[in-house]
Design a protein around this motif. Structure first.
Motif, PDB file in Angstrom:
ATOM      1  N   GLU A 414       1.007  -1.398  -0.278  1.00  0.00           N
ATOM      2  CA  GLU A 414       0.200  -0.246   0.048  1.00  0.00           C
ATOM      3  C   GLU A 414       0.869   1.178   0.098  1.00  0.00           C
ATOM      4  O   GLU A 414       0.404   2.367  -0.884  1.00  0.00           O
ATOM      5  CB  GLU A 414      -0.547  -0.355   1.214  1.00  0.00           C
ATOM      6  CG  GLU A 414      -2.061  -0.772   1.242  1.00  0.00           C
ATOM      7  CD  GLU A 414      -2.859  -1.404   2.298  1.00  0.00           C
ATOM      8  OE1 GLU A 414      -2.402  -0.992   3.689  1.00  0.00           O
ATOM      9  OE2 GLU A 414      -3.624  -1.800   2.660  1.00  0.00           O
ATOM     10  N   SER A 415       1.684   1.169   0.521  1.00  0.00           N
ATOM     11  CA  SER A 415       2.782   2.282   0.248  1.00  0.00           C
ATOM     12  C   SER A 415       3.020   2.674  -1.225  1.00  0.00           C
ATOM     13  O   SER A 415       3.624   3.559  -1.305  1.00  0.00           O
ATOM     14  CB  SER A 415       4.072   1.942   1.783  1.00  0.00           C
ATOM     15  OG  SER A 415       3.312   2.377   3.566  1.00  0.00           O
ATOM     16  N   GLU A 418       0.635   4.357  -2.567  1.00  0.00           N
ATOM     17  CA  GLU A 418       0.518   5.664  -2.029  1.00  0.00           C
ATOM     18  C   GLU A 418       2.295   6.482  -3.197  1.00  0.00           C
ATOM     19  O   GLU A 418       1.765   8.165  -3.132  1.00  0.00           O
ATOM     20  CB  GLU A 418       0.706   5.962  -0.986  1.00  0.00           C
ATOM     21  CG  GLU A 418      -1.013   5.510  -0.488  1.00  0.00           C
ATOM     22  CD  GLU A 418      -1.923   6.113  -0.258  1.00  0.00           C
ATOM     23  OE1 GLU A 418      -1.780   7.864  -1.647  1.00  0.00           O
ATOM     24  OE2 GLU A 418      -2.737   5.884  -1.003  1.00  0.00           O
ATOM     25  N   PHE A 437      -1.445  15.326   0.675  1.00  0.00           N
ATOM     26  CA  PHE A 437      -2.201  13.627   1.231  1.00  0.00           C
ATOM     27  C   PHE A 437      -1.956  12.993   1.614  1.00  0.00           C
ATOM     28  O   PHE A 437      -1.599  11.432   2.036  1.00  0.00           O
ATOM     29  CB  PHE A 437      -3.897  13.915   0.579  1.00  0.00           C
ATOM     30  CG  PHE A 437      -4.277  12.976   0.554  1.00  0.00           C
ATOM     31  CD1 PHE A 437      -5.417  12.963   1.795  1.00  0.00           C
ATOM     32  CD2 PHE A 437      -4.150  11.650  -0.534  1.00  0.00           C
ATOM     33  CE1 PHE A 437      -6.609  11.641   1.868  1.00  0.00           C
ATOM     34  CE2 PHE A 437      -5.116  11.041  -0.463  1.00  0.00           C
ATOM     35  CZ  PHE A 437      -6.012  10.099   0.048  1.00  0.00           C
ATOM     36  N   HIS A 438      -0.740  12.394  -0.440  1.00  0.00           N
ATOM     37  CA  HIS A 438      -0.514  11.187  -0.454  1.00  0.00           C
ATOM     38  C   HIS A 438       0.959  11.331   0.691  1.00  0.00           C
ATOM     39  O   HIS A 438       0.749   9.707   1.031  1.00  0.00           O
ATOM     40  CB  HIS A 438       0.179  11.643  -1.703  1.00  0.00           C
ATOM     41  CG  HIS A 438      -0.694  11.101  -2.937  1.00  0.00           C
ATOM     42  ND1 HIS A 438      -2.019   9.966  -2.901  1.00  0.00           N
ATOM     43  CD2 HIS A 438      -1.316  12.503  -4.177  1.00  0.00           C
ATOM     44  CE1 HIS A 438      -3.000  10.529  -3.640  1.00  0.00           C
ATOM     45  NE2 HIS A 438      -2.126  11.592  -4.263  1.00  0.00           N
ATOM     46  N   ARG A 440       1.093  11.243   3.667  1.00  0.00           N
ATOM     47  CA  ARG A 440       0.717  11.262   5.665  1.00  0.00           C
ATOM     48  C   ARG A 440       0.127  10.074   4.789  1.00  0.00           C
ATOM     49  O   ARG A 440       0.245   8.787   6.025  1.00  0.00           O
ATOM     50  CB  ARG A 440      -0.729  12.139   5.716  1.00  0.00           C
ATOM     51  CG  ARG A 440       0.139  13.166   5.894  1.00  0.00           C
ATOM     52  CD  ARG A 440      -0.954  14.405   6.479  1.00  0.00           C
ATOM     53  NE  ARG A 440      -2.413  14.643   5.978  1.00  0.00           N
ATOM     54  CZ  ARG A 440      -2.085  15.612   4.925  1.00  0.00           C
ATOM     55  NH1 ARG A 440      -1.706  16.568   5.337  1.00  0.00           N
ATOM     56  NH2 ARG A 440      -3.639  15.931   3.758  1.00  0.00           N
ATOM     57  N   ARG A 441      -0.871   9.197   3.353  1.00  0.00           N
ATOM     58  CA  ARG A 441      -0.605   8.343   3.452  1.00  0.00           C
ATOM     59  C   ARG A 441       0.410   7.177   3.464  1.00  0.00           C
ATOM     60  O   ARG A 441       0.441   6.165   4.205  1.00  0.00           O
ATOM     61  CB  ARG A 441      -1.690   7.740   2.539  1.00  0.00           C
ATOM     62  CG  ARG A 441      -3.084   8.703   2.336  1.00  0.00           C
ATOM     63  CD  ARG A 441      -4.010   7.893   2.582  1.00  0.00           C
ATOM     64  NE  ARG A 441      -4.311   6.583   1.778  1.00  0.00           N
ATOM     65  CZ  ARG A 441      -4.885   6.227   1.714  1.00  0.00           C
ATOM     66  NH1 ARG A 441      -6.384   5.949   2.737  1.00  0.00           N
ATOM     67  NH2 ARG A 441      -5.345   4.961   1.589  1.00  0.00           N
ATOM     68  N   VAL A 442       1.414   7.467   3.136  1.00  0.00           N
ATOM     69  CA  VAL A 442       2.191   6.398   2.925  1.00  0.00           C
ATOM     70  C   VAL A 442       2.884   6.903   3.805  1.00  0.00           C
ATOM     71  O   VAL A 442       3.875   5.691   4.922  1.00  0.00           O
ATOM     72  CB  VAL A 442       3.712   7.355   2.105  1.00  0.00           C
ATOM     73  CG1 VAL A 442       5.027   6.249   2.599  1.00  0.00           C
ATOM     74  CG2 VAL A 442       3.259   7.311   0.710  1.00  0.00           C
ATOM     75  N   ALA A 444       1.466   6.974   6.857  1.00  0.00           N
ATOM     76  CA  ALA A 444       0.380   5.608   7.835  1.00  0.00           C
ATOM     77  C   ALA A 444       0.864   4.503   7.924  1.00  0.00           C
ATOM     78  O   ALA A 444       0.495   3.722   8.489  1.00  0.00           O
ATOM     79  CB  ALA A 444      -1.149   6.650   7.767  1.00  0.00           C
ATOM     80  N   HIS A 445       1.025   3.812   6.363  1.00  0.00           N
ATOM     81  CA  HIS A 445       0.767   2.554   6.249  1.00  0.00           C
ATOM     82  C   HIS A 445       2.512   2.233   6.652  1.00  0.00           C
ATOM     83  O   HIS A 445       2.096   1.107   6.968  1.00  0.00           O
ATOM     84  CB  HIS A 445       0.711   2.493   4.161  1.00  0.00           C
ATOM     85  CG  HIS A 445      -0.376   3.014   3.839  1.00  0.00           C
ATOM     86  ND1 HIS A 445      -1.492   2.123   4.392  1.00  0.00           N
ATOM     87  CD2 HIS A 445      -0.656   3.647   2.431  1.00  0.00           C
ATOM     88  CE1 HIS A 445      -2.246   2.766   3.418  1.00  0.00           C
ATOM     89  NE2 HIS A 445      -2.558   3.070   2.603  1.00  0.00           N
ATOM     90  N   GLY A 454      -2.695   4.330  13.368  1.00  0.00           N
ATOM     91  CA  GLY A 454      -4.117   3.272  12.682  1.00  0.00           C
ATOM     92  C   GLY A 454      -3.815   2.495  12.958  1.00  0.00           C
ATOM     93  O   GLY A 454      -4.218   0.949  12.254  1.00  0.00           O
TER      94      GLY A 454
END
Length: 470
Positions: A414-415, A418, A437-438, A440-442, A444-445, A454
């Motif tokens: 998933e990282s 992103e 946004f992207h 932060r998503r990396v 988070a994963h 999370g």
């Protein structure tokens, strides 16, 4: 008091017959419960010191015993928070492993205020109290279940933070640039750029490459953790069950001269060159009208699809051996690694066997073609050599980080997704908001691997697979 804040108790050793057993307590009342069990007077023993104590059992409900009756003499070690496995006050009581004594101590502990621990709750508390990160906690469970040296080494590497340190290094590099991007958002009206786009592009590219490298180790890591699945396939009476029994060193499968004896999958495990191999003997592949045999053949093909290695057996003494081998390789053409075993090799002259091997090696695209005989054990060294080479390819080098957990693999995958979108956005001039946004998503994963963020919804799934006392 909230259930999570209560003192917990469990048997920390196995239920098998043994000389001693250990009951573990953790929580705010752990020491107080020991005081009641042993009727301690005065101060507690020095923490981390083994102390002989008498455990009294006359408080057991519904049982008439003599006053001050001793249930057992035990060795007790107290650990003071936060210097304990869970980060809480802990008591470990080593008893004689009588089922009655163990059950009585558990019952008394509950009567004195503890509750039975849930699976993995001691390690979950260690995680929640910051003694372990999530990946390290999973390493504990892997270590408990390790059956080979490779599994033990991988579990210990995980427990000692091998993967965690790698992931935290990647996150820290991203967090710095994420902070700069957030600053840009705060000063968006002033059109300033804190995060250098070329630097971010270079960093994202290198981190994506490392994530892909780690994810690529998962197929090896899965084989180390769960065992290398090997499926033995072939026509009826090719010697599949005989080979399985030989590899396992026991009569696991029934062997007869009647075609179709094996109708369901028979499995067994053994270790070659430090790697656990999971062998499956399957129903013979042939055209049949027997409905039960058809089901077995369908299962054979399903197992073959999931195998990492197919051992395709062909009777070398059959006049049709060459044609059968080519047909089977066509039927079993997939992603699995394959090797052809020419069985009953003792029935074929060496010169004829050598010619057959050479022809088939050319027709099968260089796949290994090995002779094997259950009677003479001919070819056994070549077969074990093949398994040893496969093990050497899978087992990690010293200090190499290998991903063994599906959850970790998914987080890395998933990282990667992103990061690909982040890279595309950097090259196409994506807005600050979407870049952030992207990014932060990396983060988070990657953080989900170690439990930084999370993880609330996955804690139960992870710790329910632990044993009760861990």
């Amino acid at each position: 008091m909230d259930s999570r804040g209560r003192t917990i108790v469990a048997l920390a050793t196995g239920l098998t017959q043994a000389a001693v057993a250990m009951v573990r307590l953790s929580g705010p009342e752990a020491w107080a419960i020991v005081r009641k069990l042993a009727r301690l007077q005065g101060s507690y023993p020095t923490p981390r010191t083994a102390t002989l104590m008498r455990i009294y059992g006359d408080a057991l409900s519904g049982i008439q015993t003599l006053k001050n009756a001793v249930l057992d003499e035990a060795i007790v070690i107290l650990y003071q928070a936060p210097a304990s496995y869970t980060g809480e006050d802990v008591a470990e009581i080593t008893l004689h492993a009588s089922p009655y004594i163990v059950r009585s101590v558990l019952e008394l502990s509950i009567a004195y205020g503890a509750r039975m621990a849930e699976p993995g709750e001691f390690t979950e508390r260690a995680f929640l109290n910051g003694k372990l990160d999530l990946a390290e906690a999973e390493g504990v469970n892997d270590l408990i279940h390790a059956r080979t040296r490779a599994q033990q080494q991988q579990a210990m590497g995980l427990l000692q933070g091998g993967l965690s340190k790698e992931v935290e290094s990647l996150r820290d590099r991203l967090l710095h640039l994420a902070t700069l991007l957030e600053l840009e958002l705060d000063f968006s009206e002033e059109d300033v750029e804190f995060a250098n786009r070329a630097e971010l592009l270079e960093l994202a590219t290198s981190i994506q490459a490392r994530c892909r490298e780690l994810a690529a180790t998962f197929s090896r890591g899965e084989a180390i953790r769960s065992g290398m699945p090997v499926v033995i396939v072939g026509r009826p009476n090719a010697g599949k069950s005989t080979l399985l029994n030989h590899l396992l060193g026991e009569e696991r499968a029934i062997v007869t001269a009647i075609p179709g004896t094996t109708r369901d999958t028979i499995e067994g495990e053994c270790v070659f060159s430090g790697l656990l191999f999971r062998f499956a003997d399957t129903a013979g592949l042939r055209d049949t009208e027997d409905p039960v045999e058809k089901i077995g053949i369908a299962r054979t093909l399903e197992h073959a699809k999931r195998a990492k290695l197919l051992l395709v057996l062909v009777d070398a003494s059959s006049p049709e051996a060459e044609r059968i081998a080519v047909e089977l390789f066509q039927v079993l053409d997939g992603n699995s690694r394959r090797a052809l075993l020419l069985t009953k090799a003792d029935r074929v002259p060496d010169s004829a066997l050598g010619e057959l091997r050479n022809r088939l090696a050319g027709q099968l695209g260089g796949e290994p073609v090995l002779p094997w005989s259950a009677v003479s054990q001919g070819g056994d060294a070549e077969l074990r050599g093949l398994l040893g080479r496969i093990a050497a390819e899978i087992l990690p080098e010293a200090e190499e980080v290998v991903v063994t957990n599906l959850r970790h693999y998914q987080a890395l995958a998933e990282s990667d997704v992103e990061l690909a979108q982040l890279l595309e956005g950097l090259q196409s001039g994506l807005t600050q908001e979407l870049l952030a946004f992207h990014l932060r998503r990396v983060i988070a994963h990657l953080g989900a691997i170690t439990g930084e963020i999370g993880v609330e919804d996955i804690l139960g799934n992870i710790f329910q697979n632990f044993c009760i006392g861990k």
